[in-house]
Design an enzyme around this catalytic site. Structure first.
Site, mmCIF file in Angstrom:
data_model
loop_
_atom_site.group_PDB
_atom_site.id
_atom_site.type_symbol
_atom_site.label_atom_id
_atom_site.label_comp_id
_atom_site.label_asym_id
_atom_site.label_seq_id
_atom_site.Cartn_x
_atom_site.Cartn_y
_atom_site.Cartn_z
ATOM 1 N N SER A 40 0.860 -1.193 0.000
ATOM 2 C CA SER A 40 0.000 0.000 0.000
ATOM 3 C C SER A 40 0.890 1.235 0.000
ATOM 4 C CB SER A 40 -0.919 0.000 1.219
ATOM 5 O OG SER A 40 -0.157 -0.032 2.412
ATOM 6 N N MET A 59 3.083 2.209 5.582
ATOM 7 C CA MET A 59 2.926 1.260 4.479
ATOM 8 C C MET A 59 2.664 -0.140 5.035
ATOM 9 S SD MET A 59 5.811 0.230 1.649
ATOM 10 C CE MET A 59 5.879 1.893 0.982
ATOM 11 N N CYS A 60 1.819 -0.899 4.356
ATOM 12 C CA CYS A 60 1.575 -2.278 4.767
ATOM 13 C C CYS A 60 1.581 -3.175 3.537
ATOM 14 C CB CYS A 60 0.260 -2.406 5.535
ATOM 15 S SG CYS A 60 -1.226 -2.285 4.517
ATOM 16 N N THR A 61 1.520 -4.474 3.765
ATOM 17 C CA THR A 61 1.508 -5.433 2.668
ATOM 18 C C THR A 61 0.138 -6.090 2.563
ATOM 19 O OG1 THR A 61 2.354 -7.154 4.131
ATOM 20 C CG2 THR A 61 3.959 -5.939 2.822
#
Length: 224
Positions: A40, A59-61
């Protein structure tokens, strides 16, 4: 009172359906190419939770896979304090390729079965009756609870670089809009970031409701 509340909900639903019509969907959408790992990169929203948590977001996955029924299983892992939190969602396909629906399973926070004593504004008290058949009759939009309904559009993607996703959310506190920019890598070109920003503005979001998520290495390995 019940009739008035249902009328208000009906008007809100009509407004949401009209908004859905104005959101484009990727032409010739190829669902199998959307699967796999994404990061993201950008998030935009006019919801209250975004305003409250914006300064904490990173940010993430996200891992996307296809179920046997042809729906999308979406697993996101993101940092929350000192922990890594994983959230699983099932996006149900619709008649239009590239558009999906998802209903949050959240129930009202007041006690089910106490329709006359609840005091929280999360939902009308009559939607808390324990009799499921009666609840379905009184609350046709939320027969099993007062969760939020998400209408998800894959607006634009080239599958191997980026994906732009817009979501219209309907819940008891009112509708909201969310736009997500995904990337196969942790960075995207300035042109892609500008595309995300411009599209978010076109959805009525202001600049303080648009965020390029800070990079982090935390929780990245957990989603592998």
């Amino acid at each position: 009172m019940q009739t008035m509340l249902l009328s208000i909900l009906g008007l809100a639903l009509l407004g949401t359906l009209h908004a859905q019509d104005s959101i484009p969907v990727q032409a010739d959408f190829q669902q199998d190419k959307l699967t796999g790992r994404w990061y993201s990169i950008g998030l935009a929203s006019n919801s209250n939770w975004f305003k409250e948590k914006r300064h904490l977001m990173k940010m993430c996955t996200t891992i996307i896979s296809t179920t046997a029924e042809g729906n999308l299983e979406v697993t996101s892992t993101y940092p929350k304090g000192d922990q890594c939190v994983t959230r699983n969602s099932l996006y149900t396909k619709t008649e239009q390729p590239g558009r999906f629906s998802y209903t949050s399973p959240r129930e009202c926070s007041a006690s089910v079965g106490q329709p006359r004593t609840c005091s929280l504004p999360c939902c009308p008290c009559f939607c808390l009756v324990a009799d499921l058949e009666l609840r379905a009759e009184l609350c046709p939009m939320f027969p099993t609870g007062w969760g939020s309904k998400h209408n998800i559009h894959v607006v634009e993607t080239n599958y191997d670089e980026y994906a732009l996703v817009a979501t219209q959310i309907s819940k008891s506190t009112g509708p909201s809009t969310m736009v997500l920019l995904y990337s196969r890598t942790k960075e995207l070109s300035p042109e892609r970031l500008e595309m995300f920003t411009q599209f978010s503005r076109e959805q009525g979001l202001t600049d303080d409701e648009i965020l390029i998520l800070p990079q982090t290495d935390k929780c990245m390995a957990d989603a592998a």
